[in-house]
Design a protein around this motif. Sequence first.
Motif, PDB file in Angstrom:
ATOM      1  N   PHE A  68       0.813  -1.218   0.000  1.00 40.31           N
ATOM      2  CA  PHE A  68       0.000   0.000   0.000  1.00 40.31           C
ATOM      3  C   PHE A  68       0.846   1.266   0.000  1.00 40.31           C
ATOM      4  O   PHE A  68       0.412   2.317  -0.475  1.00 40.31           O
ATOM      5  CB  PHE A  68      -0.991   0.015   1.177  1.00 40.31           C
ATOM      6  N   MET A  69       2.085   1.186   0.519  1.00 36.28           N
ATOM      7  CA  MET A  69       2.950   2.358   0.502  1.00 36.28           C
ATOM      8  C   MET A  69       3.490   2.629  -0.904  1.00 36.28           C
ATOM      9  O   MET A  69       3.715   3.778  -1.269  1.00 36.28           O
ATOM     10  CB  MET A  69       4.103   2.191   1.493  1.00 36.28           C
ATOM     11  N   ASP A  86       2.741  -7.748   2.230  1.00 34.23           N
ATOM     12  CA  ASP A  86       1.310  -7.466   2.324  1.00 34.23           C
ATOM     13  C   ASP A  86       0.962  -6.363   3.311  1.00 34.23           C
ATOM     14  O   ASP A  86       0.060  -5.563   3.068  1.00 34.23           O
ATOM     15  CB  ASP A  86       0.539  -8.740   2.704  1.00 34.23           C
ATOM     16  N   ASP A  87       1.643  -6.327   4.455  1.00 34.74           N
ATOM     17  CA  ASP A  87       1.239  -5.375   5.486  1.00 34.74           C
ATOM     18  C   ASP A  87       2.408  -5.052   6.411  1.00 34.74           C
ATOM     19  O   ASP A  87       3.511  -5.566   6.247  1.00 34.74           O
ATOM     20  CB  ASP A  87       0.049  -5.917   6.292  1.00 34.74           C
ATOM     21  N   MET A  88       2.158  -4.202   7.394  1.00 34.75           N
ATOM     22  CA  MET A  88       3.207  -3.758   8.316  1.00 34.75           C
ATOM     23  C   MET A  88       3.741  -4.898   9.173  1.00 34.75           C
ATOM     24  O   MET A  88       4.932  -4.932   9.499  1.00 34.75           O
ATOM     25  CB  MET A  88       2.677  -2.627   9.211  1.00 34.75           C
ATOM     26  N   ALA A  94       9.986  -9.396   8.248  1.00 35.68           N
ATOM     27  CA  ALA A  94      11.019  -9.457   7.211  1.00 35.68           C
ATOM     28  C   ALA A  94      12.267  -8.675   7.617  1.00 35.68           C
ATOM     29  O   ALA A  94      13.384  -9.059   7.257  1.00 35.68           O
ATOM     30  CB  ALA A  94      10.464  -8.931   5.894  1.00 35.68           C
ATOM     31  N   PHE A  95      12.092  -7.578   8.364  1.00 36.48           N
ATOM     32  CA  PHE A  95      13.251  -6.834   8.856  1.00 36.48           C
ATOM     33  C   PHE A  95      14.167  -7.723   9.695  1.00 36.48           C
ATOM     34  O   PHE A  95      15.383  -7.601   9.665  1.00 36.48           O
ATOM     35  CB  PHE A  95      12.809  -5.657   9.736  1.00 36.48           C
TER      36      PHE A  95
END
Length: 194
Positions: A68-69, A86-88, A94-95
């Motif tokens: 979305f970003m 997909d989302d935050m 993943a970080f």
Amino acid sequence: MSLRVCVYCASSNQVAPIYFEAVDQLAIHLVNHHVTVIYGGGGIGLMGRLADSVLSRGGRIIGIMPEFMRTVEWAHKGINEFRFVDDMHERKKAFLDGTDALIALPGGCGTLEELLEAITLKRLGLFTKPILIVNTNRFYDPLIAMLERCIDENFMAPVHRRMWTVIDHPSQAIEAIQQAPVWDVEAIKFATLT
């Protein structure tokens, strides 16, 4: 093999020059030590400056950003590799996956939330890598005081101070990573004070 280090930082362009200078100093330090940088993928603010500084010095940087970003064009256009998720929640996971250390530069609520989640996961033994807090301009003094209060009032144990390392200058990052206390996956056994 080079280290993979995740850097948390802000997307604001309105912050004081000292914070942009700290980003440049960190970029120089990490590139000089052949570190692959992982970050939020943004093209503005401290995030954009981090990417530009790493790239201008021939370094490698990977962006991780929710889909979305991308639709509002926040993504940096020139980084080496992009992962859209997909989302935050997936982004934060993943970080941490395959990361050798985390570095938190000054930032807003997103940076604070990411940092505190990483500390929480470390307390539970679900993340064991070094966590560095770069205290540029004494930005993190109130947070450090709050963490100390958590320990002083027995919401956390004194051993939990070993979960993070505070540094004053970005040039201390690699040494701090190398000297960070080892943290055990069995940390959950002493996560709660009884």
